[in-house]
Design a protein around this motif. Structure first.
Motif, mmCIF file in Angstrom:
data_model
loop_
_atom_site.group_PDB
_atom_site.id
_atom_site.type_symbol
_atom_site.label_atom_id
_atom_site.label_comp_id
_atom_site.label_asym_id
_atom_site.label_seq_id
_atom_site.Cartn_x
_atom_site.Cartn_y
_atom_site.Cartn_z
ATOM 1 N N LEU A 59 0.384 16.267 11.897
ATOM 2 C CA LEU A 59 -0.612 16.297 13.214
ATOM 3 C C LEU A 59 -0.158 17.616 13.747
ATOM 4 N N SER A 60 -1.075 18.084 14.692
ATOM 5 C CA SER A 60 -0.860 19.326 15.394
ATOM 6 C C SER A 60 0.110 19.185 16.362
ATOM 7 N N ASP A 61 0.543 18.402 16.874
ATOM 8 C CA ASP A 61 1.586 18.160 17.794
ATOM 9 C C ASP A 61 2.928 17.706 17.308
ATOM 10 N N GLY A 62 3.169 17.996 15.925
ATOM 11 C CA GLY A 62 4.305 17.796 15.129
ATOM 12 C C GLY A 62 4.636 16.361 14.708
ATOM 13 N N ARG A 63 3.864 15.452 15.211
ATOM 14 C CA ARG A 63 3.996 14.153 14.814
ATOM 15 C C ARG A 63 3.530 13.992 13.277
ATOM 16 N N ASN A 64 3.842 12.719 12.716
ATOM 17 C CA ASN A 64 3.384 12.716 11.051
ATOM 18 C C ASN A 64 2.592 11.193 11.137
ATOM 19 N N LEU A 65 1.454 11.175 10.493
ATOM 20 C CA LEU A 65 0.781 9.767 10.537
ATOM 21 C C LEU A 65 1.069 9.599 9.108
ATOM 22 N N LEU A 66 1.546 8.419 8.731
ATOM 23 C CA LEU A 66 1.746 7.695 7.678
ATOM 24 C C LEU A 66 0.727 6.881 7.580
ATOM 25 N N LEU A 67 -0.262 7.143 6.504
ATOM 26 C CA LEU A 67 -1.485 6.433 6.579
ATOM 27 C C LEU A 67 -1.519 5.785 5.161
ATOM 28 N N ALA A 68 -1.895 4.478 5.124
ATOM 29 C CA ALA A 68 -2.193 3.699 3.718
ATOM 30 C C ALA A 68 -3.419 4.428 3.090
ATOM 31 N N VAL A 69 -3.249 4.928 2.080
ATOM 32 C CA VAL A 69 -4.257 5.651 1.322
ATOM 33 C C VAL A 69 -4.668 5.004 0.087
ATOM 34 N N SER A 70 -3.626 4.013 -0.590
ATOM 35 C CA SER A 70 -4.038 3.200 -1.810
ATOM 36 C C SER A 70 -3.101 2.187 -1.937
ATOM 37 N N TYR A 71 -3.627 1.130 -2.828
ATOM 38 C CA TYR A 71 -2.753 -0.067 -3.091
ATOM 39 C C TYR A 71 -2.035 0.700 -4.423
ATOM 40 N N GLU A 72 -0.975 -0.476 -4.859
ATOM 41 C CA GLU A 72 -0.225 -0.382 -5.808
ATOM 42 C C GLU A 72 -0.533 -1.198 -6.946
ATOM 43 N N MET A 73 -0.390 -0.821 -8.245
ATOM 44 C CA MET A 73 -0.571 -1.482 -9.353
ATOM 45 C C MET A 73 0.657 -1.164 -10.494
ATOM 46 N N ASP A 74 0.948 -2.462 -10.987
ATOM 47 C CA ASP A 74 2.088 -2.189 -11.944
ATOM 48 C C ASP A 74 1.692 -1.796 -13.433
ATOM 49 N N ARG A 75 2.512 -1.619 -14.417
ATOM 50 C CA ARG A 75 2.151 -1.073 -15.796
ATOM 51 C C ARG A 75 1.213 -1.821 -16.351
ATOM 52 N N THR A 76 1.095 -3.000 -15.983
ATOM 53 C CA THR A 76 0.246 -4.130 -16.990
ATOM 54 C C THR A 76 -1.289 -3.992 -16.518
ATOM 55 N N GLY A 77 -1.430 -3.339 -15.102
ATOM 56 C CA GLY A 77 -2.938 -3.366 -14.741
ATOM 57 C C GLY A 77 -3.166 -4.329 -13.475
ATOM 58 N N LYS A 78 -1.986 -5.006 -13.057
ATOM 59 C CA LYS A 78 -2.163 -6.025 -12.047
ATOM 60 C C LYS A 78 -2.020 -5.282 -10.665
ATOM 61 N N GLU A 79 -2.986 -5.466 -9.860
ATOM 62 C CA GLU A 79 -2.960 -4.503 -8.447
ATOM 63 C C GLU A 79 -2.567 -5.748 -7.464
ATOM 64 N N TYR A 80 -1.661 -5.031 -6.490
ATOM 65 C CA TYR A 80 -0.886 -5.857 -5.490
ATOM 66 C C TYR A 80 -1.551 -5.297 -4.163
ATOM 67 N N SER A 119 0.745 -1.045 -0.069
ATOM 68 C CA SER A 119 0.049 0.122 -0.141
ATOM 69 C C SER A 119 0.821 1.063 0.090
ATOM 70 N N ALA A 120 0.266 2.396 -0.385
ATOM 71 C CA ALA A 120 0.979 3.608 -0.448
ATOM 72 C C ALA A 120 0.671 4.490 0.557
ATOM 73 N N ASN A 121 1.621 5.093 1.585
ATOM 74 C CA ASN A 121 1.435 5.801 2.663
ATOM 75 C C ASN A 121 1.455 7.376 2.183
ATOM 76 N N ARG A 122 0.664 7.882 2.717
ATOM 77 C CA ARG A 122 0.523 9.254 2.782
ATOM 78 C C ARG A 122 0.921 9.873 3.972
ATOM 79 N N GLY A 123 1.675 11.042 4.091
ATOM 80 C CA GLY A 123 1.910 11.761 5.318
ATOM 81 C C GLY A 123 0.814 12.692 5.618
ATOM 82 N N PHE A 124 0.381 12.758 6.900
ATOM 83 C CA PHE A 124 -0.425 13.865 7.421
ATOM 84 C C PHE A 124 0.388 14.342 8.769
#
Length: 478
Positions: free
Chosen positions: A426-447, A419-424
């Motif tokens: 937080l108001s206390d200076g920490r960073n939530l690395l949250l899985a927001v999507s899956y990954e797919m190769d150039r042929t269209g196969k999803e992992y 999965s791909a993590n996106r950084g959010f």
């Protein structure tokens, strides 16, 4: 004989039972072996009962390094039944003393369900309850919010790096929730954290938000500061993990700041010529978020490829990702751009939405390599080596090769963090690395799980041989 503690603590709010923690004060050993507690032997450390230094009673547990252990660790633990029923708060604690310590000391625990699967985890660092090194005896604790799905703790402590540390008087007990209303500051922070996940997580539809929010009202009682919201935040993360998310995590402000200016992992890529005409490139993890640092890392890789390709008649390439545990994918892929080729290399997938990642003219994402190199033979075979330590962005880097006609993958299945993590922030200076999507190769196969290799190769039993590398070389020579 192992000592089993069954005690009750009478508090103003009720009677709370303590868990069946065995040998909590390290008083008992049989034939020199400490009762109840387990450790994985490590020749760099001495693990012993100490009857001279203790918090109370007769003994304590002492752990100290006997050789340089700056990159190693010595943990210990035991399995403990979780006390109580229903939604409840459980406290795990122990007394710690240390001296001459240059590494890290912590309590740690995993929460296991009835199938013995880990459904929650925490330690002194992740719960913002850091152990102060080189101080006299002090009590430290962890807190977990559990329900009837939680059956056991795997609870213990560790010393990582060098030093000498003593542990004594461990305990596990249920404690009551407060009846006092939470402060506005605490509630705002909990809502901020919850709403990020509710809006963005790819697992959001698998969480019972009504139940979670009702439980948060109970859990948050008495919380006044942002620091005190840790149990509520941890409870949200536990629900996320139970929904199937094994990738999201919270990065401390300290780590986030380091990644913004440098590469904390500081492992350099490697290259060499094999069998006179095979170019070998090892790409390690890379964690910096700094654009200049990332571009420099990518440029090093391209210079290695350029030198091998211009100085030798290269027949094929080996890209070694077996130790690549992730971080920032873009410097890795930009560096390997001459081998991946230009164009769309893969996709981030969230439902029906597909967002491509690309390499073109030395650029991938925000990373650009000046004077990018182009291979003399773009059709030369490329073998990608993978294994269980190929994870997260390391897997995205592997996916960037999959689907090319001249590529095959070798080794064992990857780590399964596709999965791909996106950084959010937080108001206390920490960073939530949250899985927001899956990954797919150039042929269209999803992992959504581990990446299986084209050519499975068992790891070498002999430390002097490399079965995956040998199989890749043989394929290139065919």
């Amino acid at each position: 004989m192992k000592k089993i503690i069954l005690s009750v603590a009478v508090l103003a709010t009720g009677i709370l039972t303590q868990a069946q923690l065995q040998n909590p004060d390290f008083e008992h050993a049989e034939n020199g072996i400490l009762s109840a507690w387990k450790n994985k032997p490590n020749d760099l450390y001495l693990w012993k009962i100490d009857d001279a230094v203790k918090y109370s009673g007769k003994n304590s547990l002492q752990i100290s390094n006997i050789k340089d252990a700056s990159t190693s660790a010595q943990p210990f633990s035991q399995i403990v039944p979780i006390p109580g029923n229903g939604l409840r708060k459980v406290r795990l604690s122990g007394y710690i003393r240390s001296e001459n310590t240059t590494g890290n000391i912590a309590l740690w625990a995993q929460v296991k369900n009835g199938e013995k699967t880990t459904i929650d985890f925490g330690n002194s660092d992740t719960q913002n309850r850091k152990v102060t090194p080189n101080t006299d005896w002090k009590e430290y604790s962890l807190e977990f919010i559990v329900d009837d799905n939680a059956k056991n703790f795997l609870f213990g402590g560790f010393l990582s790096g060098n030093g000498k540390v003593w542990f004594d008087n461990f305990s596990v007990s249920e404690i009551p929730f407060s009846e006092k209303e939470a402060s506005k500051e605490a509630l705002i922070y909990i809502d901020e954290f919850k709403n990020i996940i509710k809006k963005n997580s790819i697992f959001k539809d698998k969480i019972n938000w009504s139940s979670l929010e009702n439980n948060l009202q109970k859990i948050s009682k008495g919380m006044e500061t942002v620091d005190e919201t840790a149990p509520a935040v941890q409870y949200i993360m536990k629900n996320l993990k139970e929904a199937g998310d094994n990738h999201s995590f919270i990065d401390s402000k300290e780590n986030f700041d380091k990644k913004s200016t440098s590469n904390p992992t500081a492992i350099e890529p490697e290259s060499q010529l094999l069998d006179q005409n095979i170019g070998y490139i090892m790409v390690p993890r890379f964690s910096s978020l700094n654009k200049e640092v990332g571009s420099s890392f990518a440029e090093k890789i391209q210079k290695m490829i350029r030198k091998l390709d211009t100085d030798h008649p290269i027949k094929g390439w080996i890209v070694d990702l077996r130790k690549n545990m992730g971080g920032n994918m873009y410097p890795m892929i930009a560096g390997l751009g001459p081998l991946t080729g230009e164009g769309v290399l893969g996709y981030f997938v969230d439902g029906m939405k597909k967002t491509p990642w690309k390499y073109a003219n030395g650029t991938c994402g925000a990373i650009t390599v000046p004077n990018p190199y182009v291979l003399k033979d773009p059709k030369a075979k490329i073998a990608v080596l993978m294994g269980p330590r190929t994870a997260s962005s390391g897997e995205a880097t592997a996916i960037s090769f999959i689907g090319k006609d001249n590529v095959k993958t070798f080794g064992q299945p990857s780590g399964g963090y596709t999965s791909a993590n996106r950084g959010f922030k937080l108001s206390d200076g920490r960073n939530l690395l949250l899985a927001v999507s899956y990954e797919m190769d150039r042929t269209g196969k999803e992992y959504k799980e581990k990446i299986q290799t084209d050519i499975p190769v068992a790891p070498s039993e002999n430390a002097n041989t490399d079965a995956e590398l040998a199989a890749a070389i043989q394929w290139i020579k065919e």
